[in-house]
Design a protein around this motif. Structure first.
Motif, short mmCIF file in Angstrom:
data_model
loop_
_atom_site.label_atom_id
_atom_site.label_comp_id
_atom_site.label_asym_id
_atom_site.label_seq_id
_atom_site.Cartn_x
_atom_site.Cartn_y
_atom_site.Cartn_z
N THR A 43 0.83 -1.21 0.00
CA THR A 43 0.00 0.00 0.00
C THR A 43 0.86 1.25 0.00
O THR A 43 0.60 2.22 -0.74
N ALA A 44 1.92 1.26 0.83
CA ALA A 44 2.83 2.40 0.86
C ALA A 44 3.51 2.59 -0.50
O ALA A 44 3.72 3.71 -0.96
N THR A 45 3.83 1.48 -1.16
CA THR A 45 4.44 1.53 -2.49
C THR A 45 3.52 2.21 -3.49
O THR A 45 3.94 3.09 -4.26
N LEU A 46 2.26 1.81 -3.49
CA LEU A 46 1.31 2.38 -4.44
C LEU A 46 1.10 3.87 -4.19
O LEU A 46 1.06 4.67 -5.15
N LEU A 47 0.96 4.26 -2.93
CA LEU A 47 0.78 5.69 -2.63
C LEU A 47 2.01 6.50 -3.01
O LEU A 47 1.90 7.58 -3.59
N ALA A 48 3.19 5.97 -2.70
CA ALA A 48 4.42 6.68 -3.06
C ALA A 48 4.57 6.78 -4.57
O ALA A 48 5.07 7.79 -5.08
N THR A 49 4.13 5.75 -5.29
CA THR A 49 4.19 5.78 -6.75
C THR A 49 3.40 6.96 -7.30
O THR A 49 3.89 7.71 -8.16
N VAL A 50 2.20 7.14 -6.81
CA VAL A 50 1.35 8.26 -7.27
C VAL A 50 2.02 9.60 -6.95
O VAL A 50 2.12 10.49 -7.81
N LEU A 51 2.49 9.75 -5.71
CA LEU A 51 3.08 11.03 -5.29
C LEU A 51 4.35 11.34 -6.05
O LEU A 51 4.58 12.50 -6.45
N LEU A 52 5.22 10.34 -6.26
CA LEU A 52 6.48 10.57 -6.96
C LEU A 52 6.26 10.84 -8.45
O LEU A 52 6.95 11.66 -9.05
N ARG A 53 5.30 10.16 -9.05
CA ARG A 53 5.00 10.38 -10.46
C ARG A 53 4.53 11.82 -10.71
O ARG A 53 4.81 12.41 -11.76
N MET A 54 3.81 12.38 -9.74
CA MET A 54 3.31 13.75 -9.89
C MET A 54 4.45 14.77 -9.96
O MET A 54 4.30 15.85 -10.52
N ARG A 55 5.61 14.42 -9.39
CA ARG A 55 6.73 15.36 -9.37
C ARG A 55 7.91 14.89 -10.21
O ARG A 55 8.99 15.46 -10.14
N ASN A 56 7.71 13.85 -11.01
CA ASN A 56 8.82 13.24 -11.71
C ASN A 56 9.49 14.19 -12.71
O ASN A 56 10.71 14.17 -12.87
N ALA A 57 8.71 15.02 -13.38
CA ALA A 57 9.29 15.97 -14.33
C ALA A 57 10.24 16.94 -13.63
O ALA A 57 11.33 17.25 -14.13
N LYS A 58 9.82 17.41 -12.46
CA LYS A 58 10.67 18.30 -11.67
C LYS A 58 11.95 17.60 -11.24
O LYS A 58 13.05 18.17 -11.29
N TYR A 59 11.85 16.32 -10.83
CA TYR A 59 13.03 15.57 -10.40
C TYR A 59 14.02 15.39 -11.55
O TYR A 59 15.23 15.50 -11.36
#
Length: 462
Positions: A385-401
């Motif tokens: 569950t933590a993996t799935l939530l982190a996936t969504v949050l990280l994908r939202m900022r991936n361009a910035k990263y």
């Protein structure tokens, strides 16, 4: 010094980034193997549970030495000692040469890690007090599995900037330290003082040989096995032997040394830990039933629900809250390149608590194998569950990263040193200023020469 502001999540120096990249590369590969081992264990246990249990519970080892252990115990008590040895070396390096050496820089990851362990434990306790469950599993959701977390990052292809990666790794090192203390203090059985005395004496000999400069694996490997065996028979969890030996290694290079002994040994042992020890532990620890009824029980039984909520909610709230409070009430500040959603994404990722959580679950519910298996299933569900939530949050900022990472790695002059590090180097600034001064002097000289050529010659005889 007073009045100095310490920025959080700033870019580490180049040397630290190179060391970090090497460590993360190994941990990422190890995390992939760990993930594969966990999947294999689940498939094996749910398709041929009889053979899985037979292999896991098969005993081998010299009984006369108190080491007639099952394969599962050899994985948990023996192989994980290698994992904790690497953790000990890593902790020592962080204390003497890394982020934890400077108290101002260490403040934020230490507070974040402590809050990230207290909050999950509190979530577990509240759920079990309200539901009438057993409080013995309070420590299960307090751990973070750095290898699994980095494997998730590699699968996602997320280009985390080095500042966030360094924070995650330092956070996990501090997390490992407190997990070690929890195991040593709360999961030590009746002590066998002669064996404990022998373990201490063997550790003292290990330390002495290191200090007088004795070299050779044929000296240290048998001695390390002796320390481990004595520690196991003493009643103290055997993995503590690995941590103790790791902390004894020198992790600062001396004159003429390219790397310290600790860095050299860590470089040799880390692949063994990440590529063999931890995946084999996962193979014999993660094999639990995942039938529909078993999964439904996870969300109705207070012990298992407490673990899931502790990993998913407690970790994220604890780490994010500890970081925010540190920035709010100290002189620490967030780097201009990052935003608070980035911190929350990393805090959510830290909810992946696989390896040490499984180990603590086994220790906490050793007297109830059925509940121990349910706790393992809840660790898997919470981590997923933590993996799935982190996936969504990280994908939202991936361009910035990606933008930040490209800026860190840009090397327009092709000298193998990133331009941003040259800009941060005071010597580079001095050389640049001298270069501009020479250009200015040459420009003035050319201007004066042109002016002299344009001046009309005086009449002859004047």
């Amino acid at each position: 010094m007073p009045g100095t502001t310490s920025a959080a999540f700033t870019r580490p120096p180049l040397r630290e980034r190179l060391r970090l990249a090497d460590a993360l590369r190994t941990e990422t590969v190890g995390g992939m193997l760990l993930l594969a081992a966990a999947v294999a264990a689940l498939i094996w246990a749910n398709t041929a549970s009889g053979s899985y249990a037979a292999v896991r519970d098969f005993h081998l080892g010299p009984a006369v030495l108190g080491l007639d252990l099952s394969v599962g115990h050899w994985a948990a008590d023996g192989l994980l000692a290698v994992f904790f040895f690497v953790a000990g070396v890593e902790l020592k390096r962080e204390l003497v040469a890394g982020e934890l050496r400077d108290p101002r820089r260490a403040l934020l990851p230490v507070i974040a890690a402590v809050c990230g362990m207290i909050a999950p434990a509190l979530v577990y306790v509240v759920v079990n007090v309200a539901g009438g469950g057993a409080l013995t599993g309070w420590a299960v959701p307090t751990a973070t599995d750095i290898a699994f977390a980095l494997a998730v990052l590699a699968v996602l292809g997320t280009s985390l900037p080095s500042a966030l990666r360094a924070f995650l790794l330092t956070l996990a090192v501090v997390d490992d330290l407190f997990a070690i203390l929890i195991i040593a203090v709360f999961f030590t059985s009746d002590l066998n003082f002669p064996a404990l005395g022998g373990a201490v004496a063997a550790l003292a000999l290990f330390w002495l040989l290191l200090r007088i400069g004795v070299r050779g694996w044929y000296v240290y490997v048998p001695l390390a096995v002796t320390v481990w065996a004595l520690m196991y028979n003493s009643g103290v969890h055997a993995t503590i032997a690995g941590v103790a030996m790791g902390l004894m290694l020198r992790c600062t290079p001396r004159a003429g040394e390219a790397h310290s002994p600790g860095e050299h040994v860590e470089h040799l042992v880390r692949p063994l830990s990440a590529g063999l020890a931890v995946p084999l532990f996962a193979l014999f620890a993660a094999g639990v039933s995942v039938s529909g009824g078993a999964l439904a029980d996870i969300f109705t039984r207070p012990e298992t629900l407490g673990v899931v909520l502790g990993l998913v909610v407690g970790k994220a709230v604890g780490i994010f809250g500890g970081t925010w409070l540190t920035a709010r009430f100290t002189r620490a500040s967030l780097s201009d390149d990052l935003a608070w959603p980035d911190v929350f994404a990393v805090a959510t990722l830290a909810g992946i608590g696989f390896t040490v959580s499984l180990l603590i679950g086994e220790l906490a519910f050793a007297d109830d194998p059925g509940l121990a298996d349910e706790i393992k299933a809840s660790v898997l569900v919470g981590s997923l569950t933590a993996t799935l939530l982190a996936t969504v949050l990280l994908r939202m900022r991936n361009a910035k990263y990606r933008t930040l990472l490209l800026a860190e790695e840009r090397d327009e002059d092709g000298n193998a040193v990133p331009d941003v590090d040259e800009e941060d180097d005071p010597a580079h600034h001095r050389r640049l200023a001298e270069h501009h001064a020479r250009l200015a002097a040459e420009h003035r000289a050319r201007a004066e020469a042109l002016e002299a050529d344009d001046t009309p010659n005086p009449p002859s005889g004047a």
